[in-house]
Enzyme design. Sequence first.
Site, short mmCIF file in Angstrom:
data_model
loop_
_atom_site.label_atom_id
_atom_site.label_comp_id
_atom_site.label_asym_id
_atom_site.label_seq_id
_atom_site.Cartn_x
_atom_site.Cartn_y
_atom_site.Cartn_z
CB ILE A 1 128.36 104.24 19.00
CG1 ILE A 1 129.29 104.43 17.80
CG2 ILE A 1 128.55 102.84 19.60
CD1 ILE A 1 130.77 104.34 18.11
N GLY A 2 125.65 105.01 20.57
CA GLY A 2 124.67 104.77 21.62
C GLY A 2 123.34 104.34 21.02
CG ASN B 1 138.76 112.01 25.24
OD1 ASN B 1 137.55 111.80 25.32
ND2 ASN B 1 139.31 112.53 24.16
CG ASP C 1 140.56 97.86 15.36
OD1 ASP C 1 140.35 98.71 14.49
OD2 ASP C 1 140.62 98.13 16.57
CG HIS D 1 140.83 101.54 18.31
ND1 HIS D 1 140.38 100.82 17.24
CD2 HIS D 1 140.14 102.71 18.27
CE1 HIS D 1 139.46 101.50 16.59
NE2 HIS D 1 139.30 102.66 17.20
P1 NAX Z 1 128.87 110.83 18.80
O1 NAX Z 1 129.55 112.16 18.78
O2 NAX Z 1 127.72 110.58 17.90
O3 NAX Z 1 128.37 110.55 20.30
C1 NAX Z 1 129.13 110.79 21.43
C2 NAX Z 1 128.17 111.14 22.54
O4 NAX Z 1 128.91 111.22 23.74
C3 NAX Z 1 127.47 112.50 22.36
O5 NAX Z 1 126.07 112.32 22.47
C4 NAX Z 1 128.02 113.34 23.50
O6 NAX Z 1 127.08 114.26 24.00
C5 NAX Z 1 128.38 112.26 24.51
N1 NAX Z 1 129.37 112.67 25.52
C6 NAX Z 1 130.42 113.49 25.37
N2 NAX Z 1 131.04 113.67 26.54
C7 NAX Z 1 130.38 112.92 27.45
C8 NAX Z 1 130.53 112.70 28.84
N3 NAX Z 1 131.48 113.32 29.54
N4 NAX Z 1 129.66 111.88 29.47
C9 NAX Z 1 128.67 111.29 28.78
N5 NAX Z 1 128.46 111.47 27.46
C10 NAX Z 1 129.30 112.27 26.81
O7 NAX Z 1 130.05 109.73 18.59
P2 NAX Z 1 129.89 108.20 18.21
O8 NAX Z 1 129.90 108.03 16.74
O9 NAX Z 1 128.79 107.61 18.99
O10 NAX Z 1 131.32 107.65 18.73
C11 NAX Z 1 131.61 107.60 20.10
C12 NAX Z 1 133.09 107.31 20.32
O11 NAX Z 1 133.44 106.03 19.82
C13 NAX Z 1 134.04 108.28 19.63
O12 NAX Z 1 135.05 108.66 20.57
C14 NAX Z 1 134.66 107.44 18.53
O13 NAX Z 1 135.96 107.91 18.19
C15 NAX Z 1 134.71 106.10 19.18
N6 NAX Z 1 134.87 104.92 18.33
C16 NAX Z 1 135.64 103.91 18.78
C17 NAX Z 1 135.81 102.74 18.09
C18 NAX Z 1 136.64 101.61 18.62
O14 NAX Z 1 136.80 100.62 17.91
N7 NAX Z 1 137.23 101.68 19.82
C19 NAX Z 1 135.19 102.57 16.75
C20 NAX Z 1 134.03 103.46 16.53
C21 NAX Z 1 134.19 104.85 17.05
O15 NAX Z 1 134.95 105.59 16.12
#
Ligand code: NAX
Length: 344
Positions: free
Chosen positions: A17-18, A106, A161, A189
């Site tokens: 997402i980043g 978390n 959503d 969510h």
């Molecule tokens: P990714 O696993 O591709 O990326 C997450 C990134 O966070 C990784 O690069 C990891 O190294 C980094 N990270 C982990 N711990 C960290 C910390 N303490 N400080 C800084 N960085 C850290 O996941 P991605 O697909 O980008 O999704 C990110 C999050 O969004 C997930 O938790 C996912 O469940 C959540 N989502 C939430 C949504 C919403 O509507 N609220 C929808 C989309 C998504 O599913």
Amino acid sequence: MVSAPTTVTITGAGGQIGYALLFRIAAGDMLGPDRPVRLRLLEIPQGMRAAEGAALELQDCAFPLLHGVELSDDPRVAFDGCRIGMLVGARPRGPGMERADLLAANAGIFGPQGAAIGAGADPGVRVVAVGNPANTNALIAAASAAPDVPADRFSALTRLDHNRAVGQLAAALGVGADAIAGVTIWGNHSATQFPDVAHATVHGEDGEWMPVASALAERLGGTAAAAAWLDDEFIPRVARRGAEIIEVRGSSSVASAANATIEHVRSEELGTGSTWTSAAVVSHGEYGVPEGLVSSFPVTSDGSGYRIVEGLELDERSRARVSASVAELVAERDAVRAAGLLQA
Ligand code: NAX
């Protein structure tokens, strides 16, 4: 007039997402063409190379609005002077991981980030939690930032959503997404969320707005057919759309999640206009949601932060659906509190 750069901190910036967020923010999609940005990318050491790669590509875009990119694995550095915080990085659920373990893992991320925001962010900071469990992560971050930052500066993302619900209605009614207004996502969510169309309207070809329920009844052959579609197809499909995307695409929602995150911040900063949207914000007891919970509501903003739309009528079935999702939020809050992970 072009203003001074806004400092935007993105956690998990090296993740999927980043990667979908950074370029759109730097292009001006989030704050508009008059607000330059300075990006701060927070990652853990394992994610740093990916974030560095994204920073190189940002440089190669030569965005006129981008006034610098800084990387750090230290929340205190990344949130120093932060005006907009986008908390995307989170610990995903691993195999065999219990729900309590997920919440605790978390809390170990969002607690210290909240503390860093309290210690050093801009006095006008606003923060959105995207990483899951997003509502409770926002609650933890807000509690850890207190008393330096008011809790209502924290929100969690349910705009994806909301957009999913609008997309489903638009398709069912054969109209564009911009012809749908007044949809609300209530609660968490998660799969318990309640996508509510009781106050939703659709803009017809005659230029009039009509209730979505009536338009559905016309199109689907009666009130009972419309009610069945809402209960049996629409609500479960919106609530489980994330799983559907994974099944079809083979990977989670990324571009739509990044888009919703950008729209969430944009609406809060620049205003929602004449309609409302959905966001998980701190309850003051509205609609019977316990005070202090971060729950999704209908919200508006005039640019000075989200406000809950009050006074909407909810029938008994809708109230029951909202209560079920809110009960899940209470359980999440109680679990982190019992584990000593929630400040205050
Ligand atoms: P990714 O696993 O591709 O990326 C997450 C990134 O966070 C990784 O690069 C990891 O190294 C980094 N990270 C982990 N711990 C960290 C910390 N303490 N400080 C800084 N960085 C850290 O996941 P991605 O697909 O980008 O999704 C990110 C999050 O969004 C997930 O938790 C996912 O469940 C959540 N989502 C939430 C949504 C919403 O509507 N609220 C929808 C989309 C998504 O599913």
